[in-house]
Design an enzyme around this catalytic site. Sequence first.
Site, short mmCIF file in Angstrom:
data_model
loop_
_atom_site.label_atom_id
_atom_site.label_comp_id
_atom_site.label_asym_id
_atom_site.label_seq_id
_atom_site.Cartn_x
_atom_site.Cartn_y
_atom_site.Cartn_z
N CYS A 70 23.69 -27.41 35.65
CA CYS A 70 24.82 -27.65 36.55
C CYS A 70 24.35 -28.50 37.74
O CYS A 70 23.60 -28.02 38.60
CB CYS A 70 25.38 -26.30 37.00
N CYS A 73 25.10 -27.12 41.17
CA CYS A 73 24.24 -25.95 41.43
C CYS A 73 22.90 -26.41 42.00
O CYS A 73 22.42 -25.87 43.00
CB CYS A 73 23.99 -25.16 40.15
#
Length: 173
Positions: A70, A73
């Site tokens: 991600c 993230c």
Amino acid sequence: MTAKARGYKQAALIVAVCICLFLAGFSQASTVKGGEAAPDFTLRSLHGPNLRLEEYRGKVVLINFWASWCGPCRQEMPILDRLHQRYEETGFAVLGVNVEGEDAPAQKIVDKTNVTFPVLIDEGQKVSELYDLEAMPSTVVVDRDGLVRYVHRGYKPGDEAKYVEVVKQLIRE
């Protein structure tokens, strides 16, 4: 394991997580909401002993669910670490929960970002299901009494300003 086999394994993991997150949207369980008790959990730490959320009662806790694949993230990790370091002495903690269930992808990101907060491994995605994740990353802020006070799904630059506002407010309470 060959590079090609690792690539297939990672692709399968990504598809599985996406399907789980999609299906979670159709589950009967309600999404974690502000004002409710934060579901307790115990997870294995990437470095050190198992950690239980209940052990952080009396502190303000930011729980961040993330994955190595991600991009947002990975972008958010150093920001969360600065927040952790800045407010740790005031009764604040960040817990990073990696949803992939394996150490290697999490360790690679931890090594790159040099985060100092505990990173926990959600083997079997039981805690992710408990918190009804709908997006990656997802952030939940829990007050000193164990109540969910803020939930944020996703991340874009600037979102951290709201985290700081919420954390400062809860630390003062």
